[in-house]
Design a protein around this motif. Structure first.
Motif, PDB file in Angstrom:
ATOM      1  N   ALA A   1       0.834  -1.208   0.000  1.00 45.51           N
ATOM      2  CA  ALA A   1       0.000   0.000   0.000  1.00 45.51           C
ATOM      3  C   ALA A   1       0.867   1.257   0.000  1.00 45.51           C
ATOM      4  CB  ALA A   1      -0.926   0.000   1.215  1.00 45.51           C
ATOM      5  N   SER A   2       1.927   1.257   0.792  1.00 41.54           N
ATOM      6  CA  SER A   2       2.835   2.410   0.804  1.00 41.54           C
ATOM      7  C   SER A   2       3.460   2.616  -0.567  1.00 41.54           C
ATOM      8  CB  SER A   2       3.932   2.198   1.851  1.00 41.54           C
ATOM      9  OG  SER A   2       3.392   2.070   3.146  1.00 41.54           O
ATOM     10  N   GLY A   3       3.899   1.521  -1.183  1.00 37.68           N
ATOM     11  CA  GLY A   3       4.530   1.630  -2.488  1.00 37.68           C
ATOM     12  C   GLY A   3       3.581   2.151  -3.556  1.00 37.68           C
ATOM     13  N   VAL A   4       2.364   1.621  -3.582  1.00 35.27           N
ATOM     14  CA  VAL A   4       1.391   2.063  -4.590  1.00 35.27           C
ATOM     15  C   VAL A   4       1.057   3.542  -4.412  1.00 35.27           C
ATOM     16  CG1 VAL A   4      -0.982   1.768  -5.380  1.00 35.27           C
ATOM     17  CG2 VAL A   4       0.419  -0.243  -4.921  1.00 35.27           C
ATOM     18  N   CYS A   5       0.849   3.965  -3.166  1.00 37.88           N
ATOM     19  CA  CYS A   5       0.529   5.378  -2.909  1.00 37.88           C
ATOM     20  C   CYS A   5       1.677   6.292  -3.308  1.00 37.88           C
ATOM     21  CB  CYS A   5       0.186   5.583  -1.432  1.00 37.88           C
ATOM     22  SG  CYS A   5      -1.348   4.818  -0.905  1.00 37.88           S
ATOM     23  N   ALA A   6       2.908   5.895  -2.993  1.00 34.79           N
ATOM     24  CA  ALA A   6       4.061   6.731  -3.324  1.00 34.79           C
ATOM     25  C   ALA A   6       4.216   6.872  -4.834  1.00 34.79           C
ATOM     26  CB  ALA A   6       5.328   6.140  -2.706  1.00 34.79           C
ATOM     27  N   VAL A   7       4.034   5.774  -5.556  1.00 32.22           N
ATOM     28  CA  VAL A   7       4.162   5.828  -7.017  1.00 32.22           C
ATOM     29  C   VAL A   7       3.057   6.704  -7.612  1.00 32.22           C
ATOM     30  CG1 VAL A   7       4.025   4.474  -9.134  1.00 32.22           C
ATOM     31  CG2 VAL A   7       5.349   3.621  -7.187  1.00 32.22           C
TER      32      VAL A   7
ATOM     33  N   VAL B   1      -5.786   9.496  -0.671  1.00 32.73           N
ATOM     34  CA  VAL B   1      -5.125   8.326  -1.256  1.00 32.73           C
ATOM     35  C   VAL B   1      -4.650   7.367  -0.160  1.00 32.73           C
ATOM     36  CG1 VAL B   1      -3.102   7.585  -2.567  1.00 32.73           C
ATOM     37  CG2 VAL B   1      -4.468   9.501  -3.375  1.00 32.73           C
ATOM     38  N   THR B   2      -3.959   7.890   0.843  1.00 41.26           N
ATOM     39  CA  THR B   2      -3.447   7.010   1.896  1.00 41.26           C
ATOM     40  C   THR B   2      -4.572   6.442   2.766  1.00 41.26           C
ATOM     41  OG1 THR B   2      -3.056   8.942   3.334  1.00 41.26           O
ATOM     42  CG2 THR B   2      -1.220   8.171   1.975  1.00 41.26           C
ATOM     43  N   GLY B   3      -5.617   7.226   2.989  1.00 37.43           N
ATOM     44  CA  GLY B   3      -6.745   6.715   3.760  1.00 37.43           C
ATOM     45  C   GLY B   3      -7.461   5.597   3.035  1.00 37.43           C
ATOM     46  N   LEU B   4      -7.667   5.750   1.718  1.00 37.10           N
ATOM     47  CA  LEU B   4      -8.304   4.692   0.935  1.00 37.10           C
ATOM     48  C   LEU B   4      -7.439   3.433   0.930  1.00 37.10           C
ATOM     49  CD1 LEU B   4     -10.603   3.817  -0.932  1.00 37.10           C
ATOM     50  CD2 LEU B   4      -9.300   4.788  -2.854  1.00 37.10           C
ATOM     51  N   ALA B   5      -6.125   3.614   0.765  1.00 37.87           N
ATOM     52  CA  ALA B   5      -5.227   2.459   0.782  1.00 37.87           C
ATOM     53  C   ALA B   5      -5.250   1.767   2.151  1.00 37.87           C
ATOM     54  CB  ALA B   5      -3.805   2.903   0.442  1.00 37.87           C
TER      55      ALA B   5
ATOM     56  N   LEU C   1      -8.566  -0.243   2.378  1.00 33.35           N
ATOM     57  CA  LEU C   1      -8.555  -1.424   1.522  1.00 33.35           C
ATOM     58  C   LEU C   1      -7.566  -2.479   2.028  1.00 33.35           C
ATOM     59  CD1 LEU C   1      -8.711   0.226  -2.030  1.00 33.35           C
ATOM     60  CD2 LEU C   1     -10.557  -0.877  -0.751  1.00 33.35           C
ATOM     61  N   GLY C   2      -6.475  -2.033   2.659  1.00 29.57           N
ATOM     62  CA  GLY C   2      -5.484  -2.983   3.162  1.00 29.57           C
ATOM     63  C   GLY C   2      -5.822  -3.570   4.518  1.00 29.57           C
ATOM     64  N   ALA C   3      -6.812  -2.996   5.209  1.00 30.17           N
ATOM     65  CA  ALA C   3      -7.148  -3.467   6.551  1.00 30.17           C
ATOM     66  C   ALA C   3      -7.601  -4.926   6.590  1.00 30.17           C
ATOM     67  CB  ALA C   3      -8.206  -2.552   7.170  1.00 30.17           C
ATOM     68  N   PRO C   4      -8.474  -5.398   5.689  1.00 28.47           N
ATOM     69  CA  PRO C   4      -8.908  -6.800   5.771  1.00 28.47           C
ATOM     70  C   PRO C   4      -7.788  -7.827   5.623  1.00 28.47           C
ATOM     71  CG  PRO C   4     -10.433  -5.534   4.414  1.00 28.47           C
ATOM     72  CD  PRO C   4      -9.249  -4.658   4.683  1.00 28.47           C
ATOM     73  N   VAL C   5      -6.646  -7.428   5.070  1.00 28.59           N
ATOM     74  CA  VAL C   5      -5.509  -8.350   5.006  1.00 28.59           C
ATOM     75  C   VAL C   5      -4.449  -7.998   6.051  1.00 28.59           C
ATOM     76  CG1 VAL C   5      -5.835  -9.073   2.627  1.00 28.59           C
ATOM     77  CG2 VAL C   5      -4.563  -6.981   3.090  1.00 28.59           C
ATOM     78  N   GLY C   6      -4.814  -7.174   7.028  1.00 30.13           N
ATOM     79  CA  GLY C   6      -3.950  -6.950   8.179  1.00 30.13           C
ATOM     80  C   GLY C   6      -3.213  -5.634   8.232  1.00 30.13           C
ATOM     81  N   GLY C   7      -3.322  -4.774   7.215  1.00 29.06           N
ATOM     82  CA  GLY C   7      -2.619  -3.496   7.240  1.00 29.06           C
ATOM     83  C   GLY C   7      -3.268  -2.519   8.199  1.00 29.06           C
ATOM     84  N   HIS C   8      -2.473  -1.870   9.040  1.00 31.00           N
ATOM     85  CA  HIS C   8      -3.061  -0.987  10.054  1.00 31.00           C
ATOM     86  C   HIS C   8      -3.236   0.438   9.544  1.00 31.00           C
ATOM     87  CE1 HIS C   8       1.257  -0.398  10.556  1.00 31.00           C
ATOM     88  NE2 HIS C   8       1.043   0.677  11.287  1.00 31.00           N
TER      89      HIS C   8
END
Length: 447
Positions: free
Chosen positions: A50-56, A246-250, A253-260
């Protein structure tokens, strides 16, 4: 090609330092709130990608070096909070709520201003209380596993003196070597493949109040706001609303797979936005985009990182995480006690938060924030009346009579004779020179 090499190398360094210096904090936080081995590895992979996608996306979209990272203070908050009512699914639900709140802050500026309105000393004291338990881990490790911890701490100390940005990664390498030498059989090949583990979120009031809200506040106050300040310090004007959306949406979306949570980078932001990335500020966005790609690729090693953590004594990995957070703790403590009027309220916030108490299923971070805010209100209400009542009577009553009676006669008698008799004739030629001297000078300066 030579012009691209410098920002690309800076981006790779940014990704490596950002990942290696704090992934142990992320794993410790996820495990503390109930994640098992595969769920913690999935969460680390999720925030890395998620960090990588947002940064790009942000770098290509705005041509600005907007480095993105996971919320390290947020992960420390998870470690300090511990298990929440409802277990890991409730924690995942809190992550979703946090992501939605970050998006809302990007959509509605009033919410962002409300977060910014939280007194700085109180927010810093809450952060310091969250970080304290992890920052004491190096001391505990030196007592419990001295043979493993001593080389780690010594390595960190030496490099912190001569090459500060590499101190924590080098300490992590030393810890990994010590674990490999003391673990029979080493790291097995099972479970090392990157896998997303899906968890259905559940929402409980204690998890939302005790975890989601503090996670949102810590991420905003300790990551997004300082990240914006770093970019502005280098002369950029990044769009905060777009970054939050962008970071809030990421994050959601990443929360169900464990991203905080993911957010603007604060600690590593200068590596991508500073002159070391490129002499031309308009080319530094290449560094942040490269850092995003590097962070996503490093996330593929989340399984290896998790296995390494599981093989080590828990206190040893916590010690590495604590070393990574010492600078953040120092900054938070300094900001918390900087204002004398809010110092006691900040100390109350710090003590309640660091105590780790849980009341009604809600963790200490929320109660610390509430206690400090109430303390601040009481202090301000108590100190306001004396401040407004004291100066008014003495200023209006005391100085007026003596000043008009005593000094008036001598002041009017003494200077009048010399000024009217002596300087009159010789000062005659000076007045015309003064006005004439000002006008031409102003005209010449304007030209």
């Amino acid at each position: 090609m030579a012009g691209l090499l410098q920002p690309v190398l800076a981006g790779l360094v940014t990704a490596l330092v950002g990942f290696a210096s704090s992934f142990t904090v992320v794993l410790a936080g996820l495990r503390a709130v109930g994640a098992d081995e595969s769920q913690a590895a999935s969460g680390l992979l999720a925030v890395s990608v998620a960090s990588g996608v947002c940064a790009v996306w942000l770098g290509l979209r705005h041509r600005l070096p907007m480095a993105i990272a996971w919320s390290t203070p947020g992960a420390a908050l998870l470690a300090a909070t511990g298990p929440v009512p409802g277990g890991w699914p409730a924690a995942v639900g809190a992550f979703v709520v946090c992501g939605v709140l970050i998006v809302a802050a990007g959509l509605f500026p009033a919410l962002g201003r409300a977060v910014a309105a939280i007194p700085g000393p109180i927010a810093s004291a809450m952060l310091a209380g969250v970080l304290l338990p992890l920052c004491t881990a190096p001391v505990r490790a030196l007592v419990e596993v001295p043979a493993l911890a001593a080389p780690v701490v010594v390595t960190w100390l030496v490099l912190h003196r001569f090459a500060r940005r590499w101190a924590v990664p080098a300490a992590l390498v030393v810890a990994a070597v010590a674990i490999a030498l003391t673990t029979p059989g080493g790291i097995g090949a099972h479970g090392l493949k990157p896998v997303f583990t899906l968890t259905a979120p559940e929402w409980t009031v204690p998890a939302v109040v005790g975890l989601a809200l503090p996670l949102f506040l810590v991420t905003m106050a300790a990551q997004n706001v300082p990240g914006m300040a770093v970019l502005r310090g280098y002369g950029y004007r990044p769009p905060l609303g777009a970054a939050l959306r962008v970071t809030g949406l990421a994050s959601a979306l990443g929360a169900p797979v464990g991203g905080h949570a993911v957010n603007l980078a604060a600690i590593t932001a200068a590596l991508a936005a500073g002159p070391d990335a490129h002499p031309d500020p308009e080319r530094r966005w290449v560094a942040s985009v490269t850092a995003g790609v590097g962070m996503a690729l490093l996330g593929l090693g989340a399984g290896v990182a998790t296995a390494l953590v599981l093989l080590s004594p828990p206190v040893l990995i916590e010690a590495v995480a604590g070393l990574a957070l010492l600078a953040a703790l120092a900054g938070a403590v300094s900001a918390a006690v900087a204002d004398p009027q809010a110092r006691e309220a900040a100390v109350v916030t710090f003590v309640v938060t660091a105590s780790g108490v849980s009341l009604l299923g809600v963790g200490g971070a929320f109660w610390g924030l509430l206690a400090g805010w109430l303390m601040l209100l009481l202090f301000r209400r108590h100190s306001a009346p004396p401040a407004s009542a004291t100066p008014a009577p003495p200023v209006s009553a005391t100085p007026a009579p003596p000043v008009s009676a005593t000094p008036a006669p001598p002041a009017s008698a003494t200077p009048a004779p010399p000024v009217s008799v002596q300087p009159g004739p010789p000062v005659g030629p000076v007045p015309p020179v003064a006005p004439a001297g000002f006008a031409p000078t102003a005209g010449q300066a304007g030209e």
